[in-house]
Write an enzyme that holds these catalytic residues in place. Structure first.
Site, short mmCIF file in Angstrom:
data_model
loop_
_atom_site.label_atom_id
_atom_site.label_comp_id
_atom_site.label_asym_id
_atom_site.label_seq_id
_atom_site.Cartn_x
_atom_site.Cartn_y
_atom_site.Cartn_z
N CYS A 164 0.80 -1.22 0.00
CA CYS A 164 0.00 0.00 0.00
C CYS A 164 0.84 1.27 0.00
O CYS A 164 0.28 2.37 -0.06
CB CYS A 164 -0.95 -0.02 1.19
SG CYS A 164 -1.94 -1.52 1.25
N HIS A 304 -2.63 7.89 6.11
CA HIS A 304 -2.80 6.56 5.51
C HIS A 304 -4.08 5.93 6.02
O HIS A 304 -4.80 5.30 5.25
CB HIS A 304 -1.60 5.69 5.85
CG HIS A 304 -1.71 4.30 5.30
ND1 HIS A 304 -1.65 4.04 3.95
CD2 HIS A 304 -1.89 3.10 5.91
CE1 HIS A 304 -1.78 2.74 3.75
NE2 HIS A 304 -1.94 2.14 4.92
N HIS A 341 -9.83 1.72 0.23
CA HIS A 341 -8.39 1.59 0.13
C HIS A 341 -8.01 1.07 -1.26
O HIS A 341 -8.28 -0.08 -1.59
CB HIS A 341 -7.89 0.64 1.22
CG HIS A 341 -6.41 0.64 1.41
ND1 HIS A 341 -5.55 1.35 0.60
CD2 HIS A 341 -5.62 0.00 2.30
CE1 HIS A 341 -4.32 1.17 1.00
NE2 HIS A 341 -4.33 0.34 2.03
N PHE A 400 1.89 -3.35 3.93
CA PHE A 400 2.22 -4.64 4.51
C PHE A 400 3.70 -4.94 4.25
O PHE A 400 4.23 -4.64 3.18
CB PHE A 400 1.37 -5.75 3.88
CG PHE A 400 -0.03 -5.86 4.41
CD1 PHE A 400 -0.47 -5.08 5.47
CD2 PHE A 400 -0.92 -6.76 3.85
CE1 PHE A 400 -1.77 -5.19 5.95
CE2 PHE A 400 -2.22 -6.89 4.32
CZ PHE A 400 -2.65 -6.10 5.38
#
Length: 412
Positions: A164, A304, A341, A400
């Protein structure tokens, strides 16, 4: 002497619109782009919601529309966003040194629908029936390669894959290339199209996704006490990142100047951030150091904040540790509350949003913040957009694997 780097073009496709302007108008109106998934039957899935891009023509942006048949949906989205970014910038490739024009367009996952579909063909019909295009269709660097082919850009070209943080880092790497005189123009961003059965099942198995299926538009609720996971979306964001004098010489409209780029690694856990947001705080500090700015100089942070229990708290703690007393003065929002997202495309889309905040003096809101988490106690611009003079922004993207990226840009 480092060269100055600016953003002169924006292209984006999101659940809120097929153009960036549609997306921006939806954001400042506090609209949600989240709904029930229509791409496949979700009967047996715990999560039935997502941010789909609807009404999109996969041929848009290709010089030869037939080429779209040889590429995955994530590449279609990237090609379209890149075309819009180039048009917005006013670039004329007949007046460019194409050897000095590059592309850094990444994807967190790549051609997941191609992989899933062709694997089914393999199982049902055998290896002889698998498409000869399956590998180039699914690999994550192909969007960047295809965009370069469409525009004739022969300069540096590669693909960032940091989950991400992907497209935020793509913009940062474009800044680095131009700053170091290795390119004059770079198309930078990311694309994602992972709302397919294996994508939703995989994230669902991790219990990372919201299961607020009865109210999709209220499912993404960063910083809210009742958040229960993120909402997966698809889309693309591409920016024209350009050397300042190059942009000025051609009379380009300049959205803002990129002045800071910070990277760090948590080195902690595959999916959970490091305690107290220590890793993300390091990225923010590095970006500010590059920018030669103080925390008090930042007007707006696009967080974020994905609407996960741990992540939102850790980012709040990181902001507090970096900004100190100024943490309560800076305007913050999570536009994922409306967009969901976009995974590898999120950072570039959110950087585009930051550029519009600089240009318009409007801070987009965090919707669904009905019951603030006591551990998330900063100014997240709840419910409605707010007017404020925006002179400097910070854009956070965390992925991640412990990948952290922060960008800082200023108004010119």
């Amino acid at each position: 002497m480092h060269r100055r780097v600016v953003i002169t073009g924006i292209g984006a496709i999101t659940p809120l619109g097929l153009t960036f302007e549609e997306t921006w108008q939806g954001l400042i109106q506090g609209k949600s782009g989240i709904g029930l998934i229509t791409a496949f039957d979700t009967t047996n899935y715990s999560c039935k919601i997502g941010g789909e891009v609807r009404g999109f023509d996969g041929k848009f942006g290709f010089n030869n529309p037939k080429d779209s048949k040889r590429t995955d949906r994530y590449t279609h989205l990237a090609v379209a966003a890149a075309k819009m970014a180039v048009e917005d910038s006013g670039l004329d490739k007949n007046k460019l040194n194409l050897d000095r024009c590059g592309c850094i367009i990444g994807s967190g996952i790549g051609g997941l629908s191609t992989l899933e579909g062709e694997y089914e063909v393999l199982l049902e019909k055998g290896p002889s029936r698998v498409s000869p295009f399956v590998i180039p269709m699914l690999i994550s660097n192909m969007a960047s390669g295809i965009v370069a082919m469409e525009h004739g850009f022969r300069g540096p070209n590669y693909c960032v894959v940091t989950a991400c943080a992907t497209s935020g880092q793509s913009v940062g790497e474009a800044w680095r290339l131009i700053r170091n005189d290795e390119a004059d123009v770079v198309l930078a961003g990311g694309s994602e199209a992972a709302i397919v059965p294996i994508g939703v099942a995989g994230f669902g198995a991790m219990r990372a996704l919201s299961t607020r299926n009865d109210a999709p538009e209220k499912a993404s609720r960063p910083f809210d006490r009742d958040r229960d996971g993120f909402v997966m979306s698809e889309g693309a964001g591409v920016l024209v990142v350009e050397e300042y004098e190059h942009a000025k010489a051609r009379g380009a409209h300049i959205y803002g100047e990129v002045v800071g780029y910070g990277l760090s690694c948590d080195a902690h856990h595959m999916t959970s951030p490091s305690p107290n947001g220590e890793g993300s705080a390091r990225a923010m500090k590095i970006a500010l150091q590059h920018a030669r700015l103080y925390p008090s100089d930042i007007s707006y942070i696009n967080a974020h904040a994905t609407s996960t229990n741990i992540g939102d708290v850790c980012e709040t703690q990181a902001i507090k540790s970096v900004f100190g007393e100024d943490a309560r003065k800076v305007s913050i929002s999570s536009t994922k509350s409306m967009l969901g997202h976009l995974l590898g495309a999120a950072g570039a889309v959110e950087m585009a949003i930051c550029m519009k905040a600089i240009e318009t003096g409007i801070i987009p809101p965090t919707i669904n913040l009905d019951n603030p988490d006591p551990e998330c106690d900063l100014d997240y611009t709840p419910h409605t957009a707010r007017e404020r003079k925006v002179t400097a922004i910070m854009n956070n993207s965390f992925g991640f694997g412990g990948h952290n990226c922060s960008l800082v840009a200023v108004k010119i």
